[in-house]
Scaffold this motif. Structure first.
Motif, short mmCIF file in Angstrom:
data_model
loop_
_atom_site.label_atom_id
_atom_site.label_comp_id
_atom_site.label_asym_id
_atom_site.label_seq_id
_atom_site.Cartn_x
_atom_site.Cartn_y
_atom_site.Cartn_z
N LEU A 141 0.85 -1.19 0.00
CA LEU A 141 0.00 0.00 0.00
C LEU A 141 0.89 1.24 0.00
O LEU A 141 1.63 1.48 0.96
CB LEU A 141 -0.92 0.00 1.22
N GLU A 142 0.84 2.00 -1.07
CA GLU A 142 1.73 3.16 -1.22
C GLU A 142 1.05 4.42 -0.73
O GLU A 142 -0.10 4.70 -1.09
CB GLU A 142 2.13 3.31 -2.69
N LEU A 143 1.78 5.15 0.11
CA LEU A 143 1.29 6.40 0.69
C LEU A 143 2.29 7.51 0.42
O LEU A 143 3.48 7.25 0.25
CB LEU A 143 1.12 6.26 2.22
N GLU A 144 1.82 8.73 0.43
CA GLU A 144 2.66 9.93 0.37
C GLU A 144 2.28 10.77 1.58
O GLU A 144 1.14 11.25 1.66
CB GLU A 144 2.43 10.71 -0.93
N VAL A 145 3.21 10.92 2.54
CA VAL A 145 2.87 11.61 3.79
C VAL A 145 4.00 12.52 4.25
O VAL A 145 5.16 12.34 3.86
CB VAL A 145 2.55 10.60 4.91
N ILE A 146 3.64 13.46 5.10
CA ILE A 146 4.63 14.28 5.80
C ILE A 146 5.03 13.48 7.04
O ILE A 146 4.19 13.18 7.89
CB ILE A 146 4.04 15.64 6.23
N ARG B 246 7.65 18.46 2.84
CA ARG B 246 7.21 17.78 1.63
C ARG B 246 6.85 16.33 1.94
O ARG B 246 7.38 15.73 2.88
CB ARG B 246 8.28 17.84 0.55
N LYS B 247 5.94 15.83 1.15
CA LYS B 247 5.50 14.46 1.36
C LYS B 247 6.58 13.48 0.93
O LYS B 247 7.32 13.74 -0.02
CB LYS B 247 4.21 14.19 0.58
N ARG B 248 6.65 12.38 1.67
CA ARG B 248 7.62 11.32 1.40
C ARG B 248 6.86 10.02 1.16
O ARG B 248 5.81 9.79 1.74
CB ARG B 248 8.55 11.15 2.58
N PRO B 249 7.43 9.13 0.35
CA PRO B 249 6.75 7.85 0.11
C PRO B 249 6.93 6.90 1.29
O PRO B 249 7.98 6.84 1.91
CB PRO B 249 7.47 7.31 -1.13
N LEU B 250 5.86 6.18 1.57
CA LEU B 250 5.88 5.07 2.52
C LEU B 250 5.19 3.90 1.85
O LEU B 250 4.32 4.09 1.00
CB LEU B 250 5.13 5.42 3.81
N VAL B 251 5.58 2.69 2.26
CA VAL B 251 4.93 1.48 1.77
C VAL B 251 4.48 0.68 3.00
O VAL B 251 5.30 0.39 3.88
CB VAL B 251 5.86 0.63 0.88
N GLU C 281 3.76 -3.37 8.89
CA GLU C 281 5.11 -2.98 8.49
C GLU C 281 5.02 -1.69 7.68
O GLU C 281 4.17 -1.56 6.80
CB GLU C 281 5.69 -4.10 7.63
N ILE C 282 5.88 -0.74 8.02
CA ILE C 282 5.96 0.50 7.25
C ILE C 282 7.40 0.66 6.79
O ILE C 282 8.32 0.71 7.61
CB ILE C 282 5.55 1.73 8.07
N ASP C 283 7.60 0.74 5.47
CA ASP C 283 8.91 1.00 4.88
C ASP C 283 8.98 2.46 4.50
O ASP C 283 8.02 3.03 3.99
CB ASP C 283 9.11 0.17 3.60
N LYS C 284 10.15 3.05 4.72
CA LYS C 284 10.40 4.45 4.34
C LYS C 284 11.58 4.47 3.36
O LYS C 284 12.72 4.71 3.73
CB LYS C 284 10.70 5.28 5.59
N PRO C 285 11.29 4.20 2.08
CA PRO C 285 12.37 4.13 1.09
C PRO C 285 13.11 5.47 0.98
O PRO C 285 12.52 6.54 1.05
CB PRO C 285 11.63 3.84 -0.23
N GLY C 286 14.42 5.36 0.82
CA GLY C 286 15.24 6.56 0.62
C GLY C 286 15.54 7.36 1.86
O GLY C 286 16.15 8.43 1.78
N ALA C 287 15.15 6.87 3.02
CA ALA C 287 15.36 7.62 4.26
C ALA C 287 16.83 7.67 4.67
O ALA C 287 17.27 8.62 5.30
CB ALA C 287 14.53 7.04 5.40
#
Length: 124
Positions: free
Chosen positions: A9-14, A24-29, A95-101
């Motif tokens: 499930l792809e999200l864009e959140v602060i 700015r919003k960041r991607p989470l999965v 589970e929450i992934d924060k790609p590029g963090a």
């Protein structure tokens, strides 16, 4: 125990602890696996007797949109409480992934495991 799951499930959140992350919003999965007895849904063949994947996805999105937490831990806990409040689930793995963090790392994140008993009235 039966399992109902949503994966990717792809999200864009602060979210984040650094000032630049707060603008700015960041991607989470998000991946979620819920322990639930599916026998009633199987017998009736009606979504009213099942855990509705679309509704769960919408609720996860709504929590993410409403919050602007610094930590994934805070977001994961709020999502977990929301799902236990709204659905007849016994267990939850979220589970929450924060790609590029973190540079040079594909993804970082958190995984929590909760049971309905974890949210007894005294624990709220």
């Amino acid at each position: 125990m039966d399992k109902v799951f949503i994966r990717g499930l792809e999200l864009e959140v602060i979210i984040g602890v650094y000032d630049w992350e707060r603008h700015r919003k960041r991607p989470l999965v998000v991946n979620v696996e819920m322990g639930v007895d599916t026998r009633d849904a199987a017998a009736s063949d009606h979504v009213r007797d099942a855990v509705d994947y679309a509704a769960v996805s919408d609720d996860i999105r709504a929590v993410a949109d409403a919050m602007r937490p610094a930590l994934l831990e805070t977001l994961a806990e709020k999502m977990s409480r929301t799902l236990f409040d709204k659905y007849p689930i016994s267990t939850l793995r979220l589970e929450i992934d924060k790609p590029g963090a973190v540079g040079g790392v594909k993804s970082v994140g958190i995984e929590i495991d909760r049971r309905r008993e974890d949210y007894a009235v005294c624990g709220r």
